[in-house]
Motif scaffolding. Structure first.
Motif, PDB file in Angstrom:
ATOM      1  N   GLN A  15      -6.128  12.068   3.353  1.00 59.31           N
ATOM      2  CA  GLN A  15      -5.011  11.354   3.582  1.00 59.31           C
ATOM      3  C   GLN A  15      -5.612  10.134   3.282  1.00 59.31           C
ATOM      4  O   GLN A  15      -6.629   9.837   3.664  1.00 59.31           O
ATOM      5  CB  GLN A  15      -4.699  10.725   5.724  1.00 59.31           C
ATOM      6  N   THR A  16      -5.193   9.650   2.010  1.00 55.86           N
ATOM      7  CA  THR A  16      -5.669   8.260   1.800  1.00 55.86           C
ATOM      8  C   THR A  16      -4.746   7.817   1.566  1.00 55.86           C
ATOM      9  O   THR A  16      -3.324   7.404   1.124  1.00 55.86           O
ATOM     10  CB  THR A  16      -6.329   8.587   0.235  1.00 55.86           C
ATOM     11  N   LEU A  17      -5.089   5.977   1.236  1.00 56.42           N
ATOM     12  CA  LEU A  17      -4.458   4.236   1.775  1.00 56.42           C
ATOM     13  C   LEU A  17      -5.008   4.455  -0.461  1.00 56.42           C
ATOM     14  O   LEU A  17      -6.220   4.237  -0.413  1.00 56.42           O
ATOM     15  CB  LEU A  17      -5.380   4.157   2.252  1.00 56.42           C
TER      16      LEU A  17
ATOM     17  N   ALA B 227       0.954  -0.976  -0.357  1.00 55.83           N
ATOM     18  CA  ALA B 227       0.027  -0.019   0.606  1.00 55.83           C
ATOM     19  C   ALA B 227       0.952   1.116   0.299  1.00 55.83           C
ATOM     20  O   ALA B 227       1.866   1.514   0.338  1.00 55.83           O
ATOM     21  CB  ALA B 227      -0.865  -0.393   1.144  1.00 55.83           C
ATOM     22  N   THR B 228       0.298   2.414  -0.473  1.00 59.63           N
ATOM     23  CA  THR B 228       0.248   3.718  -0.275  1.00 59.63           C
ATOM     24  C   THR B 228      -0.603   4.702  -0.021  1.00 59.63           C
ATOM     25  O   THR B 228      -1.031   4.625  -0.609  1.00 59.63           O
ATOM     26  CB  THR B 228       0.876   3.825  -1.972  1.00 59.63           C
ATOM     27  N   VAL B 229       0.666   5.165   1.169  1.00 61.06           N
ATOM     28  CA  VAL B 229      -0.332   6.736   1.656  1.00 61.06           C
ATOM     29  C   VAL B 229       0.200   7.903   0.759  1.00 61.06           C
ATOM     30  O   VAL B 229       1.212   8.217   0.571  1.00 61.06           O
ATOM     31  CB  VAL B 229      -0.015   6.542   2.447  1.00 61.06           C
ATOM     32  N   ARG B 230      -1.003   8.269   0.871  1.00 61.14           N
ATOM     33  CA  ARG B 230      -0.860   9.648   0.210  1.00 61.14           C
ATOM     34  C   ARG B 230      -1.410  10.962   0.927  1.00 61.14           C
ATOM     35  O   ARG B 230      -2.204  10.884   1.844  1.00 61.14           O
ATOM     36  CB  ARG B 230      -1.512  10.083  -1.460  1.00 61.14           C
ATOM     37  N   VAL B 231      -0.872  11.509   1.518  1.00 63.98           N
ATOM     38  CA  VAL B 231      -1.124  12.891   2.326  1.00 63.98           C
ATOM     39  C   VAL B 231      -0.797  14.533   1.138  1.00 63.98           C
ATOM     40  O   VAL B 231      -0.001  14.727   0.564  1.00 63.98           O
ATOM     41  CB  VAL B 231      -0.136  13.238   3.257  1.00 63.98           C
ATOM     42  N   THR B 232      -1.990  15.091   1.330  1.00 64.77           N
ATOM     43  CA  THR B 232      -2.273  16.425   1.001  1.00 64.77           C
ATOM     44  C   THR B 232      -2.449  17.891   2.163  1.00 64.77           C
ATOM     45  O   THR B 232      -2.516  17.121   3.942  1.00 64.77           O
ATOM     46  CB  THR B 232      -3.056  17.101  -0.337  1.00 64.77           C
ATOM     47  N   THR B 233      -2.638  18.353   2.325  1.00 73.78           N
ATOM     48  CA  THR B 233      -2.849  19.447   3.809  1.00 73.78           C
ATOM     49  C   THR B 233      -4.529  19.335   3.929  1.00 73.78           C
ATOM     50  O   THR B 233      -4.918  19.284   4.963  1.00 73.78           O
ATOM     51  CB  THR B 233      -2.920  20.892   3.708  1.00 73.78           C
ATOM     52  N   GLU B 234      -4.935  18.867   2.802  1.00 71.99           N
ATOM     53  CA  GLU B 234      -6.906  18.453   3.658  1.00 71.99           C
ATOM     54  C   GLU B 234      -7.416  17.418   3.477  1.00 71.99           C
ATOM     55  O   GLU B 234      -7.742  17.043   4.458  1.00 71.99           O
ATOM     56  CB  GLU B 234      -7.858  18.644   2.041  1.00 71.99           C
TER      57      GLU B 234
END
Length: 372
Positions: free
Chosen positions: A368-370, A359-366
């Motif tokens: 957080q998704t898997l 899995a990869t986690v993606r993070v923005t200031t708004e």
């Protein structure tokens, strides 16, 4: 060779054999740091057979103190936010609030941090100061900044580091806010878990730099994640796996449940996915990304056990029970919590239930998704 030097060498040999300690620079750094110096205030041990869990203090120089300092295990150093081992006699039945992390996990995380000489590192959560000292032994004190939320814990770490002649920049405050003055950093490493990666950490890591943190949540599953920060201020990276568990940062602890909503109302249907998925670590980890502000509890209702998710912020809830070999869900509030859980888990099932390491986690200031 002194007793503690022998014990330290045995610990290094053990961590090397297990694969936690993999490279020579970190072996040399670990060998330079006597862990017992950071546990002179003692620690708490579980009282065997106690229920609920009771803790008993083990003080410096008591039988077993030194050998425990070099055992590869976490040692609780604070109970109920204020109580130290020297504060009590006998036993205490309260929740641990600070600990010295097992050395193999400390070194595994430092190896995973992928540092190079000359890099600046910000550590979130000084704790006893042990991991801070190992970082300083590897990079030099001038390249290490560490933040501790608890003033008492911070002072004890400062004293321990001072005894070793180690002088990183030590700050007391909210580690979730990072350190604006010292930014940008090449690496940020957190020794507490976070529910969501703070925007301040993204802003204070240079593009191409990395954040190593444990992402956890209120469904009590967490994993270690290494994020690379991009030029647009977002970050992404792999889940490293291992079911790594840290105490949540105090500002990220769940709110009190308070008065529960009326769970007898709501819309009922047959569930596609049963509440038994919440007994599995990876399923819970996936579900947390679906309902990040929900808490789980079990209640006795209508002469049966129901698994209940409650989101205090929105007032949304879902109650599940098993009946005649099928699961039934009843939901209320502005958000349909279990529908969202089923959708996220459905995508995971469709992908073949891959391991979290895929899995990869993606993070923005708004958000957080898997992703799988």
């Amino acid at each position: 060779m002194s007793d503690h030097e022998q014990l330290l060498q045995q610990l290094i040999d053990s961590m090397t054999a297990s694969g936690s300690l993999r490279t020579e620079p970190w072996k040399h750094a670990a060998a330079a740091v006597p862990r017992h110096e950071f546990l002179r205030g003692g620690f708490f041990r579980v009282v065997p057979g106690s229920s609920p869990t009771a803790w008993a203090p083990v003080r410096q120089d008591e039988d077993g103190w030194l050998s425990a300092c070099y055992a590869d295990e976490s040692l609780v150093t604070q109970i109920a936010n204020t109580i130290q081992p020297t504060d009590i006699r006998g036993e205490i039945m309260r929740e641990p609030t600070s600990s010295s992390t097992l050395p193999s996990l400390v070194l595994r995380m430092l190896e995973d941090l992928q540092v190079q000489p000359g890099m600046k590192v910000l550590e979130i959560g000084t704790g006893t100061g042990y991991s801070t000292a190992v970082l300083c032994a590897r990079l030099g004190s001038g390249n290490v900044t560490s933040i501790e939320y608890d003033e008492g814990i911070a002072q004890r770490a400062r004293e321990a580091l001072g005894r070793l002649g180690t002088s990183p920049t030590l700050l007391t405050g909210d580690g979730l806010a990072g350190d604006t003055e010292g930014a940008p950093y090449d690496r940020i490493i957190a020794t507490c878990a976070v529910r969501t990666v703070p925007a301040a950490w993204l802003e204070q890591t240079r593009p191409g730099g990395q954040i190593l943190t444990t992402i956890g949540g209120w469904l009590n599953a967490s994993e270690l994640v290494r994020l690379t920060v991009h030029g647009d201020g977002t970050a992404s990276g792999p889940v490293l796996g291992g079911q790594v568990s840290f105490m949540l940062a105090r500002p990220h602890l769940p709110p009190p449940l308070g008065l529960l909503p009326d769970l007898s109302k709501g819309t009922e249907r047959e569930a596609i996915v049963g509440a038994d998925v919440l007994t599995d670590w990876t399923s819970r980890f996936v579900a947390q990304f679906a309902v990040p502000t929900a808490q789980h509890l079990k209640l006795q209702q209508n002469q049966r056990t129901e698994d209940v998710l409650v989101d205090v912020d929105t007032g949304s809830w879902a109650a599940l029970y098993e009946e005649a070999d099928r699961w039934v869900v009843r939901q209320g509030g502005p958000e349909v919590l279990w529908d969202t859980v089923e959708e996220h888990l459905g995508r995971w099932y469709a992908a073949g239930t891959p391991a979290v390491e895929e899995a990869t986690v993606r993070v923005t200031t708004e958000a957080q998704t898997l992703h799988w």
